[in-house]
Write an enzyme that holds these catalytic residues in place. Structure first.
Site, short mmCIF file in Angstrom:
data_model
loop_
_atom_site.label_atom_id
_atom_site.label_comp_id
_atom_site.label_asym_id
_atom_site.label_seq_id
_atom_site.Cartn_x
_atom_site.Cartn_y
_atom_site.Cartn_z
N LYS A 14 0.86 -1.16 0.20
CA LYS A 14 -0.05 0.06 0.01
C LYS A 14 0.92 1.17 -0.01
O LYS A 14 0.84 2.15 -0.69
CB LYS A 14 -0.85 0.03 1.10
CG LYS A 14 -1.87 -1.31 1.31
CD LYS A 14 -2.69 -0.93 2.52
CE LYS A 14 -2.26 -1.16 3.92
NZ LYS A 14 -1.74 -2.47 4.38
N ARG A 88 -9.81 0.99 8.72
CA ARG A 88 -9.19 -0.37 9.08
C ARG A 88 -10.27 -0.96 9.89
O ARG A 88 -10.20 -2.08 10.07
CB ARG A 88 -7.94 -0.29 10.01
CG ARG A 88 -6.61 -0.66 9.39
CD ARG A 88 -5.60 -0.39 10.20
NE ARG A 88 -4.24 -1.13 10.02
CZ ARG A 88 -3.30 -0.46 9.52
NH1 ARG A 88 -3.31 0.69 9.17
NH2 ARG A 88 -2.12 -1.20 9.55
N ARG A 127 11.74 -5.75 4.05
CA ARG A 127 11.50 -4.26 4.40
C ARG A 127 12.43 -3.74 5.51
O ARG A 127 13.27 -2.76 5.52
CB ARG A 127 10.16 -3.84 4.62
CG ARG A 127 9.86 -2.28 4.96
CD ARG A 127 8.59 -1.87 4.89
NE ARG A 127 7.69 -2.35 5.87
CZ ARG A 127 6.44 -2.29 5.96
NH1 ARG A 127 5.60 -2.02 4.85
NH2 ARG A 127 5.44 -2.66 7.03
N ARG A 139 11.33 -0.13 11.34
CA ARG A 139 10.02 -0.15 12.17
C ARG A 139 10.12 -1.24 13.13
O ARG A 139 10.50 -2.60 12.77
CB ARG A 139 8.87 -0.25 11.00
CG ARG A 139 8.59 1.00 10.40
CD ARG A 139 7.38 0.49 9.31
NE ARG A 139 6.20 -0.16 10.04
CZ ARG A 139 4.89 -0.23 9.62
NH1 ARG A 139 4.85 0.49 8.33
NH2 ARG A 139 3.89 -0.55 10.14
N ARG A 150 -0.37 -8.38 13.75
CA ARG A 150 -0.82 -7.42 12.85
C ARG A 150 -1.66 -8.12 11.79
O ARG A 150 -2.79 -7.41 11.37
CB ARG A 150 0.20 -6.65 12.17
CG ARG A 150 1.00 -5.77 13.13
CD ARG A 150 2.38 -5.24 12.37
NE ARG A 150 2.11 -4.44 11.36
CZ ARG A 150 3.29 -4.19 10.50
NH1 ARG A 150 4.64 -4.87 10.53
NH2 ARG A 150 3.42 -3.45 9.55
#
Ligand code: AMP
Length: 194
Positions: A14, A88, A127, A139, A150
């Site tokens: 996204k 969400r 990532r 992160r 998540r």
């Protein structure tokens, strides 16, 4: 001009696609994840309150994220808004519909990036590795353990939005496993039509 939502689990792409739309279509990216991380870094009261929830991988309260989006919608966006990581929950989706109506705006498409869950953990780990190699902040929630929380939050609280937008005839499903350029081309095609 188009207002779109990017839907999909963590690691679906996204953020990557939103950045392209900002660069190539002059759209404005509204990422609640980015806004919350910013609040955390700048040490605001709200940032402190959400830090623990985010570190766990759970969702922060609807009130907080709806408030953040409401603030951002007071600014204009010539190319339209990209809602990235928001809504969400069904409550957030209803709130967004109300906010857009009150501003005389419409939602042109909710674009779901359809991905293979098994590939997602690998993407998240990559990532984190890429960010580390580039000397960027890594992160804290990009670890396999937090990722699982998540992903569960996604299926429990966010995935119902796929049916919600389908019922509103706004849902467009795109193969998120294709390479980045192909995904971008598919999104551009949707936006071009709106
Ligand atoms: P993201 O960058 O979109 O993956 O978001 C990172 C984290 O921020 C999520 O795991 C949640 O803890 C929080 N968050 C971001 N957007 C929302 C939202 N719309 N509702 C609730 N929590 C959110």
């Amino acid at each position: 001009m188009a207002n779109i939502i990017l839907l999909g689990p963590p690691g679906a792409g996204k953020g990557t696609q939103a950045k392209r739309l900002v660069d190539e279509r002059a759209m404005v990216q509204l990422s609640t994840g980015d806004m919350l991380r910013e609040a955390k870094t700048s040490g605001t009261e709200m940032g402190k309150r959400v830090a623990e929830v985010m570190a766990r991988g759970d969702l922060v309260t609807d009130e907080i994220v709806i408030g953040l989006i409401a603030e951002k919608l007071t600014q204009g966006a010539a190319g339209g808004f990209i809602f990235d990581g928001f809504p969400r929950t069904l409550k957030q989706a209803d709130a967004l519909a109300g906010l857009l109506t009150s501003k005389g705006l419409t939602m042109d498409a909710a674009i779901e990036l359809v991905v293979d869950d098994a590939a997602l953990v690998g993407r998240i780990v990559k990532r984190a590795e890429d960010a580390k190699a580039a000397g960027q902040d890594v992160r804290h929630d990009d670890t396999p353990a937090v990722f699982e929380v998540r992903l569960r939050a996604y299926y429990k609280q966010t995935a119902p939005l796929i049916g919600y937008y389908w019922a509103k005839q706004s849902l467009v499903q795109i193969d998120g496993m294709a390479d980045k350029d192909a995904v971008a081309a598919a999104i551009f095609k949707v936006i071009g039509k709106s």
